[in-house]
Design an enzyme around this catalytic site. Structure first.
Site, short mmCIF file in Angstrom:
data_model
loop_
_atom_site.label_atom_id
_atom_site.label_comp_id
_atom_site.label_asym_id
_atom_site.label_seq_id
_atom_site.Cartn_x
_atom_site.Cartn_y
_atom_site.Cartn_z
N CYS A 176 5.38 -3.22 8.87
CA CYS A 176 4.66 -4.23 8.09
C CYS A 176 5.06 -5.61 8.63
O CYS A 176 5.97 -5.73 9.44
CB CYS A 176 5.05 -4.12 6.61
SG CYS A 176 6.79 -4.43 6.34
N HIS A 190 15.08 1.27 8.91
CA HIS A 190 15.44 2.69 8.84
C HIS A 190 14.86 3.44 10.02
O HIS A 190 13.97 4.27 9.88
CB HIS A 190 14.92 3.31 7.54
CG HIS A 190 15.64 2.81 6.35
ND1 HIS A 190 16.98 3.04 6.14
CD2 HIS A 190 15.23 2.04 5.32
CE1 HIS A 190 17.34 2.43 5.03
NE2 HIS A 190 16.31 1.82 4.52
N HIS A 220 14.91 -6.95 3.34
CA HIS A 220 15.18 -6.71 1.93
C HIS A 220 15.78 -7.91 1.20
O HIS A 220 15.73 -7.97 -0.02
CB HIS A 220 16.24 -5.61 1.77
CG HIS A 220 15.81 -4.25 2.17
ND1 HIS A 220 14.55 -3.79 1.91
CD2 HIS A 220 16.47 -3.24 2.77
CE1 HIS A 220 14.46 -2.55 2.35
NE2 HIS A 220 15.60 -2.19 2.88
N HIS A 235 18.40 0.15 -5.11
CA HIS A 235 17.76 -0.32 -3.87
C HIS A 235 18.31 -1.71 -3.49
O HIS A 235 18.43 -2.59 -4.34
CB HIS A 235 16.25 -0.39 -4.07
CG HIS A 235 15.51 -0.55 -2.77
ND1 HIS A 235 15.46 -1.73 -2.08
CD2 HIS A 235 14.83 0.36 -2.02
CE1 HIS A 235 14.77 -1.56 -0.96
NE2 HIS A 235 14.38 -0.30 -0.90
N GLU A 241 17.02 -4.19 -2.09
CA GLU A 241 16.15 -5.32 -2.42
C GLU A 241 16.37 -5.75 -3.88
O GLU A 241 16.47 -6.94 -4.19
CB GLU A 241 14.68 -4.94 -2.22
CG GLU A 241 13.73 -6.10 -2.53
CD GLU A 241 12.27 -5.67 -2.60
OE1 GLU A 241 11.82 -4.87 -1.77
OE2 GLU A 241 11.58 -6.16 -3.52
N THR A 281 9.13 -5.07 -4.39
CA THR A 281 7.86 -5.20 -3.65
C THR A 281 7.14 -3.87 -3.44
O THR A 281 5.92 -3.83 -3.33
CB THR A 281 8.09 -5.84 -2.27
OG1 THR A 281 9.11 -5.11 -1.59
CG2 THR A 281 8.45 -7.30 -2.37
N SER A 337 9.61 8.91 3.71
CA SER A 337 8.72 9.34 2.63
C SER A 337 7.35 8.69 2.76
O SER A 337 6.34 9.30 2.44
CB SER A 337 9.33 9.08 1.27
OG SER A 337 9.65 7.74 1.17
N ASN A 338 7.30 7.46 3.28
CA ASN A 338 5.97 6.84 3.39
C ASN A 338 5.13 7.51 4.49
O ASN A 338 3.91 7.57 4.40
CB ASN A 338 6.06 5.31 3.53
CG ASN A 338 6.44 4.87 4.93
OD1 ASN A 338 5.60 4.78 5.80
ND2 ASN A 338 7.72 4.63 5.15
FE1 F3S Z 1 7.03 -5.39 4.30
FE2 F3S Z 1 7.63 -7.67 3.18
FE3 F3S Z 1 5.86 -6.12 2.11
S1 F3S Z 1 9.03 -6.28 4.20
S2 F3S Z 1 6.48 -4.04 2.63
S3 F3S Z 1 5.66 -7.15 4.07
S4 F3S Z 1 7.43 -7.24 1.06
#
Ligand code: F3S
Length: 286
Positions: A13, A42, A77, A127, A129, A169, A226-227
């Protein structure tokens, strides 16, 4: 001739791309030892590559005393305010790769806590974050982490204070709404800030669309991610010839016919070079 469609949202992302790039830029530009506070992502391959290039992962800030001063990179995070202060006190330079969407939550929590609100964080208590977010509230504010409908039902706050609600998030949006509703029904004066990031949802929606039009669909990602497992399930529902691979070597490219439409997507911690390698091999078959 068949066609290859690579999902635009495949792989890292925005926030993770930014953090990984910051580490590689630091390797090029900084003239001091480089550390990351926790593994930057990860993905073992990426972390090993960074280690080879001299990056040390620090898991506990108390270890800093034993290390040569250098540059500390904060992962996407984010961390608490106290941790920032501690790193600075040890004399390390900080490169802050906290995802801007996470930093925004830190600012909300700090602001509302200063306005004397109590804070609710909807998310998983362990977590990193969430631990980081928690650390932006002042001592005056009570902080409660709510991870489930049961937690929400049990919640009570007798202080008479207003409540500010934020979210981790990656929390599920429907569950977030249900939890907020339960708290709202208890009659508190609440300010709800939906801080869920839509990167995961965008990746899943696009994967579904690409798989729908594909004869062969390839999902790339770590077996334990898992995603990525979720992406595989979504794609398999749309395209029965869906393959789940970790590396390019695991794909049997002979399964691809020259007239096939092939789709590719990848989990959130899959580096671009693996996606490119798989794409190149697929193109050779078309
Ligand atoms: Fe990635 Fe930031 Fe969203 S790390 S999952 S773009 S909150």
């Amino acid at each position: 001739m068949g066609e290859l469609t690579i999902a635009k949202s495949a792989g890292f992302c925005f926030g993770v791309t930014r953090a990984v790039n910051m580490v590689y830029e630091a390797i090029e530009e900084e003239n001091a030892p480089i550390y990351t506070y926790g593994p930057i992502i990860h993905n073992d391959e990426v972390v090993k590559d960074m280690k080879k290039k001299g990056v040390t992962v620090i898991d506990d800030l108390d270890e800093l005393a034993a290390h040569k001063k250098g540059v500390m990179i904060i992962r996407s995070h984010g961390i608490s305010k106290a941790e920032f202060d501690k790193i600075e006190k040890f004399g390390f330079k900080i490169l802050n790769a906290t995802c801007p969407f996470v930093s925004k939550i830190h600012r909300y929590v700090e602001e509302y806590s200063n306005k004397d609100y109590d804070i609710i964080i909807i998310g998983s208590p362990k977590h990193p974050e969430v631990c980081g977010i928690r650390g932006w509230a002042s001592d005056k504010s009570r902080v409660t982490i709510i991870n489930s409908i049961e937690d929400a039902q049990k919640f009570s706050d007798n202080s008479g204070k207003k409540l500010c609600i934020v979210s981790q998030t990656t929390f599920n949006y429907n569950k977030f709404q249900d939890i907020v509703e339960i708290i709202d029904e208890k009659g508190y004066d609440i300010t709800v800030l939906n801080t869920i990031c839509n990167a995961t949802e965008v990746r899943q929606t696009e994967a579904k669309k690409v798989a729908h039009g594909a004869d062969v669909m390839i999902v790339i990602g770590d077996r334990n991610s898992s995603n990525t497992q979720k992406l595989f399930e979504i794609c398999k529902n749309e395209c029965k010839n869906t393959y789940y691979i970790q590396t390019s070597d695991e794909m049997d490219y002979s399964k691809i016919g020259s007239n096939n439409n092939v789709g590719i997507t990848a989990g959130a911690s899959t580096p671009n070079n693996i996606i490119e390698e798989v794409s190149k091999n697929v193109r050779n078959e078309l």
